[in-house]
Design a protein around this motif. Structure first.
Motif, PDB file in Angstrom:
ATOM      1  N   ILE A  41       0.840  -1.208   0.000  1.00  0.00           N
ATOM      2  CA  ILE A  41       0.000   0.000   0.000  1.00  0.00           C
ATOM      3  C   ILE A  41       0.877   1.261   0.000  1.00  0.00           C
ATOM      4  N   GLU A  42       1.939   1.232   0.798  1.00  0.00           N
ATOM      5  CA  GLU A  42       2.857   2.398   0.813  1.00  0.00           C
ATOM      6  C   GLU A  42       3.524   2.569  -0.550  1.00  0.00           C
ATOM      7  N   GLY A  43       3.871   1.444  -1.186  1.00  0.00           N
ATOM      8  CA  GLY A  43       4.454   1.520  -2.521  1.00  0.00           C
ATOM      9  C   GLY A  43       3.483   2.132  -3.524  1.00  0.00           C
ATOM     10  N   LEU A  44       2.217   1.755  -3.435  1.00  0.00           N
ATOM     11  CA  LEU A  44       1.205   2.308  -4.347  1.00  0.00           C
ATOM     12  C   LEU A  44       0.976   3.792  -4.075  1.00  0.00           C
ATOM     13  N   GLN A  45       1.034   4.164  -2.815  1.00  0.00           N
ATOM     14  CA  GLN A  45       0.880   5.601  -2.506  1.00  0.00           C
ATOM     15  C   GLN A  45       1.993   6.414  -3.163  1.00  0.00           C
ATOM     16  N   LYS A  46       3.219   5.882  -3.112  1.00  0.00           N
ATOM     17  CA  LYS A  46       4.334   6.576  -3.789  1.00  0.00           C
ATOM     18  C   LYS A  46       4.130   6.560  -5.302  1.00  0.00           C
ATOM     19  N   LEU A  47       3.637   5.431  -5.801  1.00  0.00           N
ATOM     20  CA  LEU A  47       3.423   5.263  -7.250  1.00  0.00           C
ATOM     21  C   LEU A  47       2.395   6.267  -7.783  1.00  0.00           C
ATOM     22  N   SER A  48       1.493   6.681  -6.935  1.00  0.00           N
ATOM     23  CA  SER A  48       0.430   7.608  -7.377  1.00  0.00           C
ATOM     24  C   SER A  48       0.987   8.961  -7.818  1.00  0.00           C
TER      25      SER A  48
END
Lengths: 103, 103
Positions: free
Chosen positions: B26-33
């Motif tokens: 989830i943290e990775g996806l937040q950065k990916l956004s």
């Protein structure tokens, strides 16, 4: 997008080569979009991308968002939805649904 | 929604019971956004609905929309996306992607 209920449906047609079936399903979804609790909707088809992880085999996709889970519950029993299923269920061979809410 | 490219990814974790893995993803996806071509994004989990057609087995979903197909192409090779794959690919066991455009 936050505070949203996402309902994403993928349809595989009984007769994928039949453009009439596909057109009927799309017209059915256009009518279905009138359900009052739907916040936004998208009627889709595969984008033409090709990688091993991409499922490109469905015919039509139906993405709708709701403000809350109870709106999706009411959508399921809305007369417009029941009529859509009655009119269009004979067209599809398989349906896969993903329902998602905020983490 | 119209004139949109929809990219919906479902992740199954190697260790679904491990909350740390899920949090890292989830943290990775937040950065990916942060990828600039993304119009909107949603990080999701199964909504708790139960019917035979609903796939409730994934751990995390990632829905993003783009204005056009070329924006999705550039997202695939964006350094932020490449870094996400590098940092997070070890977390997942399976990924399924659906790319859809307007019918």
């Amino acid at each position: 997008m936050q505070n949203v209920f996402i309902h994403h449906v993928f349809f595989w047609l009984k007769d994928p080569a039949n453009d009439v079936s596909k057109k009927q399903l799309i017209e059915g979804l256009q009518k279905l979009s009138a359900v009052s609790t739907i916040r936004s909707f998208h009627i889709g088809k595969p984008a033409g991308t090709e990688r091993s992880v991409i499922d490109t085999t469905y015919a039509v996709s139906w993405l709708i968002t709701f403000d809350k889970a109870s709106d999706q519950d009411s959508y399921q029993v809305d007369p417009i939805h029941l009529n859509f299923v009655k009119e269009c269920a004979s067209l599809w061979d398989k349906v896969v649904v993903y329902d998602s809410v905020d983490v």
